[in-house]
Write a protein that holds these residues in place. Structure first.
Motif, PDB file in Angstrom:
ATOM      1  N   GLY A 219       0.786  -1.227   0.000  1.00 50.94           N
ATOM      2  CA  GLY A 219       0.000   0.000   0.000  1.00 50.94           C
ATOM      3  C   GLY A 219       0.816   1.274   0.000  1.00 50.94           C
ATOM      4  O   GLY A 219       0.266   2.363  -0.190  1.00 50.94           O
ATOM      5  N   ALA A 220       2.129   1.163   0.210  1.00 51.21           N
ATOM      6  CA  ALA A 220       2.985   2.349   0.206  1.00 51.21           C
ATOM      7  C   ALA A 220       3.359   2.740  -1.222  1.00 51.21           C
ATOM      8  O   ALA A 220       3.310   1.917  -2.138  1.00 51.21           O
ATOM      9  CB  ALA A 220       4.249   2.096   1.023  1.00 51.21           C
ATOM     10  N   LYS A 221       3.729   3.983  -1.408  1.00 50.53           N
ATOM     11  CA  LYS A 221       4.181   4.433  -2.725  1.00 50.53           C
ATOM     12  C   LYS A 221       5.524   3.792  -3.063  1.00 50.53           C
ATOM     13  O   LYS A 221       6.293   3.462  -2.165  1.00 50.53           O
ATOM     14  CB  LYS A 221       4.324   5.954  -2.749  1.00 50.53           C
ATOM     15  N   PRO A 222       5.815   3.604  -4.343  1.00 49.09           N
ATOM     16  CA  PRO A 222       7.143   3.096  -4.719  1.00 49.09           C
ATOM     17  C   PRO A 222       8.246   3.977  -4.122  1.00 49.09           C
ATOM     18  O   PRO A 222       8.087   5.197  -4.007  1.00 49.09           O
ATOM     19  CB  PRO A 222       7.131   3.166  -6.247  1.00 49.09           C
ATOM     20  N   TRP A 223       9.347   3.344  -3.755  1.00 49.06           N
ATOM     21  CA  TRP A 223      10.455   4.020  -3.064  1.00 49.06           C
ATOM     22  C   TRP A 223      11.705   3.919  -3.931  1.00 49.06           C
ATOM     23  O   TRP A 223      12.231   2.829  -4.148  1.00 49.06           O
ATOM     24  CB  TRP A 223      10.689   3.347  -1.721  1.00 49.06           C
ATOM     25  N   THR A 224      12.188   5.056  -4.474  1.00 53.06           N
ATOM     26  CA  THR A 224      13.351   5.049  -5.358  1.00 53.06           C
ATOM     27  C   THR A 224      14.520   5.746  -4.684  1.00 53.06           C
ATOM     28  O   THR A 224      14.453   6.949  -4.412  1.00 53.06           O
ATOM     29  CB  THR A 224      13.041   5.762  -6.686  1.00 53.06           C
ATOM     30  N   PRO A 225      15.629   5.038  -4.381  1.00 55.87           N
ATOM     31  CA  PRO A 225      16.785   5.683  -3.748  1.00 55.87           C
ATOM     32  C   PRO A 225      17.413   6.724  -4.674  1.00 55.87           C
ATOM     33  O   PRO A 225      17.494   6.528  -5.883  1.00 55.87           O
ATOM     34  CB  PRO A 225      17.758   4.523  -3.505  1.00 55.87           C
ATOM     35  N   GLN A 226      17.856   7.826  -4.058  1.00 57.07           N
ATOM     36  CA  GLN A 226      18.553   8.857  -4.826  1.00 57.07           C
ATOM     37  C   GLN A 226      19.951   9.122  -4.285  1.00 57.07           C
ATOM     38  O   GLN A 226      20.865   9.443  -5.042  1.00 57.07           O
ATOM     39  CB  GLN A 226      17.769  10.164  -4.824  1.00 57.07           C
ATOM     40  N   GLY A 227      20.147   8.997  -2.986  1.00 49.94           N
ATOM     41  CA  GLY A 227      21.452   9.269  -2.398  1.00 49.94           C
ATOM     42  C   GLY A 227      21.590   8.593  -1.056  1.00 49.94           C
ATOM     43  O   GLY A 227      20.611   8.150  -0.452  1.00 49.94           O
ATOM     44  N   ALA A 228      22.840   8.492  -0.577  1.00 48.88           N
ATOM     45  CA  ALA A 228      23.108   7.843   0.708  1.00 48.88           C
ATOM     46  C   ALA A 228      24.375   8.426   1.312  1.00 48.88           C
ATOM     47  O   ALA A 228      25.246   8.938   0.600  1.00 48.88           O
ATOM     48  CB  ALA A 228      23.247   6.332   0.523  1.00 48.88           C
ATOM     49  N   LYS A 229      24.474   8.336   2.644  1.00 52.61           N
ATOM     50  CA  LYS A 229      25.692   8.752   3.329  1.00 52.61           C
ATOM     51  C   LYS A 229      25.774   8.079   4.687  1.00 52.61           C
ATOM     52  O   LYS A 229      24.763   7.649   5.263  1.00 52.61           O
ATOM     53  CB  LYS A 229      25.755  10.267   3.484  1.00 52.61           C
ATOM     54  N   LEU A 230      27.007   7.975   5.195  1.00 50.93           N
ATOM     55  CA  LEU A 230      27.264   7.476   6.537  1.00 50.93           C
ATOM     56  C   LEU A 230      27.661   8.654   7.413  1.00 50.93           C
ATOM     57  O   LEU A 230      28.454   9.503   7.003  1.00 50.93           O
ATOM     58  CB  LEU A 230      28.395   6.449   6.526  1.00 50.93           C
ATOM     59  N   VAL A 231      27.116   8.688   8.635  1.00 50.51           N
ATOM     60  CA  VAL A 231      27.442   9.752   9.579  1.00 50.51           C
ATOM     61  C   VAL A 231      28.050   9.112  10.812  1.00 50.51           C
ATOM     62  O   VAL A 231      27.448   8.228  11.434  1.00 50.51           O
ATOM     63  CB  VAL A 231      26.193  10.567   9.961  1.00 50.51           C
ATOM     64  N   GLY A 232      29.265   9.551  11.173  1.00 51.86           N
ATOM     65  CA  GLY A 232      29.962   8.990  12.316  1.00 51.86           C
ATOM     66  C   GLY A 232      29.527   9.604  13.630  1.00 51.86           C
ATOM     67  O   GLY A 232      28.763  10.574  13.673  1.00 51.86           O
ATOM     68  N   SER A 233      30.044   9.066  14.712  1.00 54.45           N
ATOM     69  CA  SER A 233      29.649   9.508  16.053  1.00 54.45           C
ATOM     70  C   SER A 233      30.108  10.934  16.345  1.00 54.45           C
ATOM     71  O   SER A 233      29.555  11.604  17.212  1.00 54.45           O
ATOM     72  CB  SER A 233      30.228   8.551  17.105  1.00 54.45           C
ATOM     73  N   LYS A 234      31.141  11.419  15.622  1.00 55.41           N
ATOM     74  CA  LYS A 234      31.631  12.778  15.818  1.00 55.41           C
ATOM     75  C   LYS A 234      31.092  13.735  14.754  1.00 55.41           C
ATOM     76  O   LYS A 234      31.577  14.850  14.616  1.00 55.41           O
ATOM     77  CB  LYS A 234      33.156  12.782  15.802  1.00 55.41           C
ATOM     78  N   GLY A 235      30.122  13.272  13.989  1.00 58.01           N
ATOM     79  CA  GLY A 235      29.524  14.115  12.964  1.00 58.01           C
ATOM     80  C   GLY A 235      30.202  14.038  11.617  1.00 58.01           C
ATOM     81  O   GLY A 235      29.783  14.712  10.680  1.00 58.01           O
ATOM     82  N   GLU A 236      31.252  13.230  11.486  1.00 54.26           N
ATOM     83  CA  GLU A 236      31.921  13.111  10.194  1.00 54.26           C
ATOM     84  C   GLU A 236      30.990  12.449   9.184  1.00 54.26           C
ATOM     85  O   GLU A 236      30.247  11.529   9.520  1.00 54.26           O
ATOM     86  CB  GLU A 236      33.225  12.305  10.315  1.00 54.26           C
TER      87      GLU A 236
END
Length: 300
Positions: A219-236
């Motif tokens: 029932g949810a709308k299709p989900w298309t990835p556009q971007g990704a990132k990892l965020v470290g514990s110190k904000g990196e």
């Protein structure tokens, strides 16, 4: 009165071609470098009619001594002298009195021997400067990510494919690629619209990867990835690439791979993984993402 108030707050737009009595120009924040050409003629006045207050005493005009200039709060009239006949075009720069964007407008004044545009209306679609700065920051981040991806592709271009390529690049040795399942360890946000069925992390010299089996609920709308990132514990922040960039239909489960180049050893985690969709409205976020250690002697 309410109707009139609402109308006055709306940005003006140029009428369709052929319906305007004179020239009409629209200024937007994404066209700040554009120079608009306007035709003038010696002895004939051309009036620039702005819908925002301008810095009348701050305008710059090449060969100003060869023009009669009548600057005003919203009207600027120019009359070229006969000395401008046959001369190269001059540039007129007008800046606005407020702090919104676009901050200035530039015009290329072309001298015609007989015909001039008598009136030029300029409609300005204003945007707060902080909004423009945020968009520029996002654009710069995307450019950095794309440059990193280009460098990665260049580095891999001359390597063979398949197992031979993995060994030749040093990513794999006789001990293989360390991997681990972290499905039961991750934390999820309540706002997530995707369900992480299985999460696996992998590590090779100079890079890490995450394999996700993601389910888009019925029932949810299709989900298309556009971007990704990892965020470290110190904000990196570590920019990530993903594959495939295909929509996950409602009620289906797809495998998505996230890969990150790691220039140093600070990749044990825990990290937060953020993936956003094509229109930017929905995100998928999981925490406590960790990666396995490399065998001794394998590099990073």
């Amino acid at each position: 009165m309410l109707l009139l108030a609402g109308t006055s707050a709306t940005s003006h737009t140029c009428p369709p071609p052929g319906e305007a009595e004179g020239r009409c120009i629209e200024l937007t924040a994404d066209r700040t470098l554009e120079v608009f050409e306007v035709q003038l003629s010696p002895g004939q006045p051309t009036t620039f009619d702005f819908d925002s207050d301008v810095q009348a005493d701050g305008l710059t005009l090449e060969n100003r001594e060869r023009f009669k200039v009548a600057p005003g709060k919203r009207l600027i009239t120019l009359v070229p002298s006969e000395m401008m006949r046959g001369e190269k075009p001059s540039t007129l720069t007008v800046c606005f009195a407020d702090d919104a964007a676009p901050s200035c407008a530039r015009f290329r004044l072309v001298i015609h021997p007989a015909v001039a545009e008598r009136q030029v209306e300029i409609f300005r679609h204003k945007r707060p400067v902080n909004s423009v700065q945020a968009e520029l920051k996002k654009t710069r981040e995307e450019i950095v990510r794309l440059h990193a991806e280009i460098e990665r592709l260049r580095a891999e271009r001359d390597r063979p494919d398949g197992l031979t390529g993995l060994f030749a690049s040093g990513m794999v040795d006789g001990k293989g690629i360390p991997s681990q399942s972290i499905t039961k360890r991750i934390t999820e946000r309540e706002s997530n619209t995707l369900i992480p069925v299985r999460v696996t992390t992998l590590r090779a010299p100079g890079r890490v990867a995450i394999g996700l089996s993601l389910e888009n609920p019925e029932g949810a709308k299709p989900w298309t990835p556009q971007g990704a990132k990892l965020v470290g514990s110190k904000g990196e922040v570590l920019d990530a690439t993903f594959w495939p960039a295909e929509p996950i239909p409602s009620g289906e489960q797809h495998r998505v791979w996230i890969e990150v180049m790691v220039p140093d050893v600070q990749t044990q985690g825990p990290f937060i993984l953020k993936i956003w969709e094509l229109d930017g409205q929905r995100t998928f976020v999981i925490g406590n993402v960790t990666f396995p250690a490399l065998p001794v002697g394998s590099g990073l």
